[in-house]
Design a protein around this motif. Structure first.
Motif, mmCIF file in Angstrom:
data_model
loop_
_atom_site.group_PDB
_atom_site.id
_atom_site.type_symbol
_atom_site.label_atom_id
_atom_site.label_comp_id
_atom_site.label_asym_id
_atom_site.label_seq_id
_atom_site.Cartn_x
_atom_site.Cartn_y
_atom_site.Cartn_z
ATOM 1 N N VAL A 1 65.936 80.021 62.741
ATOM 2 C CA VAL A 1 65.140 78.787 61.767
ATOM 3 C C VAL A 1 65.772 77.694 62.180
ATOM 4 O O VAL A 1 65.003 76.902 62.155
ATOM 5 N N GLN A 2 66.874 77.380 62.395
ATOM 6 C CA GLN A 2 67.599 76.256 62.750
ATOM 7 C C GLN A 2 66.982 75.589 63.909
ATOM 8 O O GLN A 2 66.717 74.338 63.984
ATOM 9 N N ARG A 3 66.804 76.441 64.926
ATOM 10 C CA ARG A 3 65.901 75.834 66.205
ATOM 11 C C ARG A 3 64.834 75.519 65.896
ATOM 12 O O ARG A 3 64.255 74.467 66.392
ATOM 13 N N ALA A 4 63.998 76.082 65.268
ATOM 14 C CA ALA A 4 62.435 76.137 64.897
ATOM 15 C C ALA A 4 62.468 74.614 64.073
ATOM 16 O O ALA A 4 61.519 73.865 64.489
ATOM 17 N N LEU A 5 63.331 74.612 63.204
ATOM 18 C CA LEU A 5 63.171 73.176 62.362
ATOM 19 C C LEU A 5 63.633 71.999 63.087
ATOM 20 O O LEU A 5 63.077 71.111 62.981
ATOM 21 N N SER A 6 64.505 72.093 63.996
ATOM 22 C CA SER A 6 64.878 71.110 64.914
ATOM 23 C C SER A 6 63.911 70.803 66.109
ATOM 24 O O SER A 6 63.853 69.514 66.107
ATOM 25 N N GLU A 7 63.081 71.703 66.607
ATOM 26 C CA GLU A 7 61.978 71.417 67.352
ATOM 27 C C GLU A 7 60.965 70.660 66.596
ATOM 28 O O GLU A 7 60.277 69.752 66.988
ATOM 29 N N ALA A 8 60.701 71.254 65.028
ATOM 30 C CA ALA A 8 59.853 70.448 64.413
ATOM 31 C C ALA A 8 60.157 69.033 64.341
ATOM 32 O O ALA A 8 59.448 68.131 64.284
ATOM 33 N N ASP A 9 61.679 68.853 63.655
ATOM 34 C CA ASP A 9 61.936 67.488 63.937
ATOM 35 C C ASP A 9 61.759 66.574 64.882
ATOM 36 O O ASP A 9 61.269 65.399 64.835
ATOM 37 N N SER A 10 62.055 67.097 66.050
ATOM 38 C CA SER A 10 61.796 66.462 67.206
ATOM 39 C C SER A 10 60.351 65.977 67.619
ATOM 40 O O SER A 10 60.017 64.816 67.966
ATOM 41 N N LEU A 11 59.185 66.915 67.106
ATOM 42 C CA LEU A 11 57.952 66.438 67.309
ATOM 43 C C LEU A 11 57.424 65.564 66.187
ATOM 44 O O LEU A 11 56.800 64.405 66.487
ATOM 45 N N ILE A 12 57.988 65.630 65.012
ATOM 46 C CA ILE A 12 57.918 64.812 63.759
ATOM 47 C C ILE A 12 58.337 63.290 64.637
ATOM 48 O O ILE A 12 57.733 62.303 64.384
ATOM 49 N N LEU A 13 59.638 63.184 65.082
ATOM 50 C CA LEU A 13 60.010 61.977 65.248
ATOM 51 C C LEU A 13 59.433 61.223 66.544
ATOM 52 O O LEU A 13 59.193 60.083 66.449
ATOM 53 N N GLU A 14 58.947 62.051 67.552
ATOM 54 C CA GLU A 14 58.293 61.511 68.608
ATOM 55 C C GLU A 14 56.964 61.029 68.065
ATOM 56 O O GLU A 14 56.758 59.831 68.641
ATOM 57 N N ASN A 15 56.010 61.637 67.240
ATOM 58 C CA ASN A 15 55.155 61.282 66.552
ATOM 59 C C ASN A 15 55.262 59.959 65.871
ATOM 60 O O ASN A 15 54.370 59.082 66.117
ATOM 61 N N HIS A 16 56.188 59.983 64.945
ATOM 62 C CA HIS A 16 56.727 58.584 64.536
ATOM 63 C C HIS A 16 56.894 57.313 65.264
ATOM 64 O O HIS A 16 56.405 56.260 65.223
ATOM 65 N N LEU A 17 57.767 57.769 66.481
ATOM 66 C CA LEU A 17 57.835 56.535 67.399
ATOM 67 C C LEU A 17 56.647 55.994 68.247
ATOM 68 O O LEU A 17 56.485 54.795 68.303
ATOM 69 N N LYS A 18 55.632 57.085 68.449
ATOM 70 C CA LYS A 18 54.379 56.672 68.979
ATOM 71 C C LYS A 18 53.430 56.045 68.197
ATOM 72 O O LYS A 18 52.582 55.356 68.638
ATOM 73 N N CYS B 1 54.006 54.984 63.976
ATOM 74 C CA CYS B 1 54.282 54.176 62.973
ATOM 75 C C CYS B 1 55.297 53.079 63.356
ATOM 76 O O CYS B 1 55.263 51.999 63.052
ATOM 77 N N VAL B 2 56.353 53.483 64.288
ATOM 78 C CA VAL B 2 57.193 52.430 64.897
ATOM 79 C C VAL B 2 56.416 51.556 65.838
ATOM 80 O O VAL B 2 56.875 50.182 65.611
ATOM 81 N N VAL B 3 55.582 51.789 66.756
ATOM 82 C CA VAL B 3 54.718 50.804 67.113
ATOM 83 C C VAL B 3 53.990 49.884 66.359
ATOM 84 O O VAL B 3 54.242 48.563 66.504
ATOM 85 N N ASP B 4 53.505 50.517 65.473
ATOM 86 C CA ASP B 4 52.766 49.517 64.475
ATOM 87 C C ASP B 4 53.470 48.493 63.814
ATOM 88 O O ASP B 4 53.103 47.306 63.448
ATOM 89 N N HIS B 5 54.871 48.877 63.107
ATOM 90 C CA HIS B 5 55.760 48.056 62.641
ATOM 91 C C HIS B 5 56.229 47.055 63.346
ATOM 92 O O HIS B 5 56.369 45.972 63.099
ATOM 93 N N ILE B 6 56.563 47.404 64.784
ATOM 94 C CA ILE B 6 57.053 46.341 65.543
ATOM 95 C C ILE B 6 55.818 45.370 65.633
ATOM 96 O O ILE B 6 56.156 44.236 65.923
ATOM 97 N N LYS B 7 54.701 45.668 65.862
ATOM 98 C CA LYS B 7 53.627 44.699 66.290
ATOM 99 C C LYS B 7 53.369 43.784 64.979
ATOM 100 O O LYS B 7 53.046 42.646 65.057
ATOM 101 N N LYS B 8 53.876 44.316 63.881
ATOM 102 C CA LYS B 8 53.804 43.498 62.537
ATOM 103 C C LYS B 8 55.060 42.667 62.290
ATOM 104 O O LYS B 8 55.393 42.194 61.350
ATOM 105 N N GLY B 9 56.044 42.869 63.353
ATOM 106 C CA GLY B 9 57.257 42.058 63.196
ATOM 107 C C GLY B 9 58.299 42.839 62.311
ATOM 108 O O GLY B 9 59.342 42.157 61.747
ATOM 109 N N GLN B 10 58.288 44.036 62.032
ATOM 110 C CA GLN B 10 59.070 44.691 61.195
ATOM 111 C C GLN B 10 60.207 45.639 62.126
ATOM 112 O O GLN B 10 60.898 46.510 61.621
#
Length: 78
Positions: free
Chosen positions: A35-52, A54-63
């Motif tokens: 269970v913990q491994r599956a959740l950790s893998e989901a977290d990694s995918l969510i973070l990767e998606n966020h970096l690609k 939301c983070v890119v958009d926020h940086i472009k906006k100067g945040q």
């Protein structure tokens, strides 16, 4: 992400049944770790998606500073 979360859900249901069935503790621990491994893998995918996205958009906006702080807060809580 949804697939990984459904895998975690399946593993968790198995853990619950094992505990209810008074199964061998070590077997329950092994299933719980799945269970913990599956959740950790989901977290990694969510973070990767966020970096690609939301983070890119926020940086472009100067945040940049706020965005870096947000990511650091997540990492520190890990």
């Amino acid at each position: 992400i949804l697939h990984r979360l459904k895998i975690a859900q399946g593993h968790l249901k198995k853990v619950l049944k094992m505990v209810e069935g008074d199964e061998y503790c070590i077997d329950v621990i092994h299933q719980n770790r799945a269970v913990q491994r599956a959740l950790s893998e989901a977290d990694s995918l969510i973070l990767e998606n966020h970096l690609k996205t939301c983070v890119v958009d926020h940086i472009k906006k100067g945040q940049t500073a706020d965005t870096i702080q947000e990511i650091m807060n997540v990492i520190r809580k890990s």
